[in-house]
Design an enzyme around this catalytic site. Structure first.
Site, PDB file in Angstrom:
ATOM      1  N   ARG A 262      68.873   2.385 -76.162  1.00 21.47           N
ATOM      2  CA  ARG A 262      68.838   2.199 -74.715  1.00 21.47           C
ATOM      3  C   ARG A 262      68.048   3.330 -74.072  1.00 21.47           C
ATOM      4  NH1 ARG A 262      75.090   0.290 -73.445  1.00 21.47           N
ATOM      5  NH2 ARG A 262      75.016  -1.588 -74.722  1.00 21.47           N
ATOM      6  N   ARG A 277      76.254   9.960 -74.092  1.00 22.38           N
ATOM      7  CA  ARG A 277      75.252   9.004 -73.615  1.00 22.38           C
ATOM      8  C   ARG A 277      73.930   9.305 -74.303  1.00 22.38           C
ATOM      9  NH1 ARG A 277      75.451   5.762 -69.114  1.00 22.38           N
ATOM     10  NH2 ARG A 277      77.299   6.881 -68.373  1.00 22.38           N
ATOM     11  N   GLU A 349      85.139   5.112 -71.008  1.00 22.67           N
ATOM     12  CA  GLU A 349      84.892   3.801 -71.622  1.00 22.67           C
ATOM     13  C   GLU A 349      84.473   3.930 -73.082  1.00 22.67           C
ATOM     14  OE1 GLU A 349      81.438   0.544 -71.924  1.00 22.67           O
ATOM     15  OE2 GLU A 349      81.490   1.699 -70.067  1.00 22.67           O
ATOM     16  N   SER A 352      83.640  -2.501 -73.891  1.00 25.86           N
ATOM     17  CA  SER A 352      83.639  -3.518 -72.840  1.00 25.86           C
ATOM     18  C   SER A 352      83.668  -4.873 -73.530  1.00 25.86           C
ATOM     19  CB  SER A 352      82.387  -3.428 -71.959  1.00 25.86           C
ATOM     20  OG  SER A 352      82.502  -2.401 -71.007  1.00 25.86           O
ATOM     21  N   ARG A 391      81.245   7.286 -79.512  1.00 26.55           N
ATOM     22  CA  ARG A 391      82.299   7.626 -78.551  1.00 26.55           C
ATOM     23  C   ARG A 391      83.653   7.701 -79.238  1.00 26.55           C
ATOM     24  NH1 ARG A 391      81.034   5.458 -72.456  1.00 26.55           N
ATOM     25  NH2 ARG A 391      78.940   6.377 -72.335  1.00 26.55           N
TER      26      ARG A 391
END
Length: 430
Positions: A262, A277, A349, A352, A391
């Site tokens: 990403r 991130r 988070e 999801s 994560r």
């Protein structure tokens, strides 16, 4: 992608759904284009009928020696041919306008989704576990003595730039063990089928799951025309791209461990410390393809699959329903699972899980043939992290940290680590 028939029949409902997402009413513009397109098609069909009738009369006029009528009819046939071609082109242009507009509009939220502007309006539905009380001030993952030699951001920056990490030794092995543990749990206990697929895909695959055309800046386009996947959702969901499957084949449940890429466009200044991130990371992704009547039930099941991973690792978490202002482009409803990170003293988070209805299926033309007969129907698709490996590594390190800088590792991982139980302050797996 939206069903134009639904918009024709329910313009107010459509606009109300968009309004919940902060998008202005679009039904009038959509229906105007649709009406123009249909008028062109109807006019072309009428012209074709006139041409066919005139064509039949041309020979008769020639046979009876009526040269004037013959010439008139022949000219009419030629005029209608040109008119049909023009109307067809105009209809195609309107169709392209309609498709371009529909493909940029987000999915409509389910009625049960809470309305809100951003993450502050998300609604917590449950918690599991109690955050550990420390006798010392807990550190963030990148500050721990146990990972100083095994989590190298400076060398990664030299190799590739910011937002990359070079893992080695015990940290790299723990990261690998987490991915294997997740994948094995999902395949042996949760009934998912393991898939190992490409991380480079064609443009139409990115379109199918909704990354294109609107969010191209968030991903990487290679000069050869392939796109690097932002998640295995793209690979797994597109298995049914342009396919009609039998109803008995549903549900299909997939899991894949892959690299993800990403660009993190628009996230400058957010979570720049550590590996929370990154541009390149790994995830174990879950995707389900279901019958429309079963997708909401499947959403709950998939959420539970992700929660079980954290429970096995003894990591406290909370599950929230995202509000309308925080949901992704293709989702109708999303559960976020947030792991407790003591170094940040907050939940962050880690997964999801979204149900997309037939939104992606329409973009992919993915359908199933009902067992009782009838025309094929669009499947429903769901996707979710099960979990984000990096994560999860952060959560394991921070929750297991000791005052001397070492890390105690969850019992569930011991068998994937050759019986090793902790990382010493010196960075050794013992």
């Amino acid at each position: 992608m939206h069903d134009i028939r639904f918009i024709r029949e329910n313009p107010e409902v459509f606009d109300a759904g968009l309004a919940k997402l902060g998008v202005s009413s679009m039904s009038s513009e959509i229906l105007a284009i649709d009406s123009a397109r249909r008028e062109k098609i109807t006019a072309a069909e009428a012209a074709q009928a006139e041409r066919n009738a005139a064509s039949k009369q041309v020979g008769a006029a020639k046979g009876r020696g009526d040269e004037a009528e013959f010439e008139r009819l022949r000219a009419l046939v030629a005029d209608k041919k040109a008119e049909i071609a023009r109307l067809d082109e105009e209809a195609k242009a309107e169709d392209a306008r309609l498709a371009e507009l529909l493909t940029t509009l987000p999915n409509l939220p389910l009625d049960e989704v809470p309305e809100g502007a951003d993450e502050n309006d998300n609604v917590e539905i449950r918690r599991w576990g109690t955050p550990r009380e420390f006798d010392f001030a807990p550190k963030e993952h990148y500050e721990l003595a146990a990972v100083q030699d095994g989590m190298d951001f400076e060398t990664a920056a030299k190799l590739a730039g910011s937002r990359f990490v070079l893992m080695s030794g015990a940290v790299a092995r723990l990261h690998r063990a987490l991915a294997q543990f997740m994948l094995d749990t999902h395949t042996t206990e949760h009934g998912l089928t393991e898939v190992n697929g490409p991380v480079m895909v064609r443009e139409e695959m990115m379109f199918g799951t909704g990354q294109l055309p609107k969010f191209g800046e968030d991903s990487y386009l290679l000069r050869e025309g392939w796109w690097l996947i932002p998640t295995s959702e793209v690979t797994l969901t597109n298995i049914v791209n342009d396919t009609i499957i039998e109803e008995s084949y549903l549900p299909r449940r997939y899991a894949a461990h892959s690299l993800c890429f990403r660009s993190e466009a628009g996230s400058a200044g957010r979570d720049t410390s550590g590996m929370l991130r990154q541009h390149q990371f790994e995830k174990v992704e879950m995707v389900s393809v279901t019958h429309p009547d079963k997708s909401l039930e499947e959403h709950e099941r998939m959420t539970r699959c992700a929660e079980v991973i954290l429970e096995k690792l003894d990591i406290p978490y909370r599950t929230v329903v995202l509000c309308t202002g925080d949901m992704g482009f293709g989702a109708r409803k999303t559960h976020d699972i947030e792991a407790w990170l003591p170094g940040q003293n907050s939940y962050r988070e880690i997964s999801s899980v979204s149900v997309c209805g037939d939104f992606q299926a329409r973009r992919m033309n993915a359908r199933f043939r009902p067992e009782g007969g009838g025309k094929p129907e669009f499947v429903h698709t769901l996707n979710g992290s099960g979990l984000a490996v990096g994560r999860c590594l952060i959560a394991v390190l921070e929750n297991g940290q000791q005052e001397d800088g070492s890390v105690h590792l969850p019992q569930a991982l011991h068998q994937w680590l050759g019986g090793k139980t902790r990382i010493t302050a010196a960075g050794e797996l013992v």
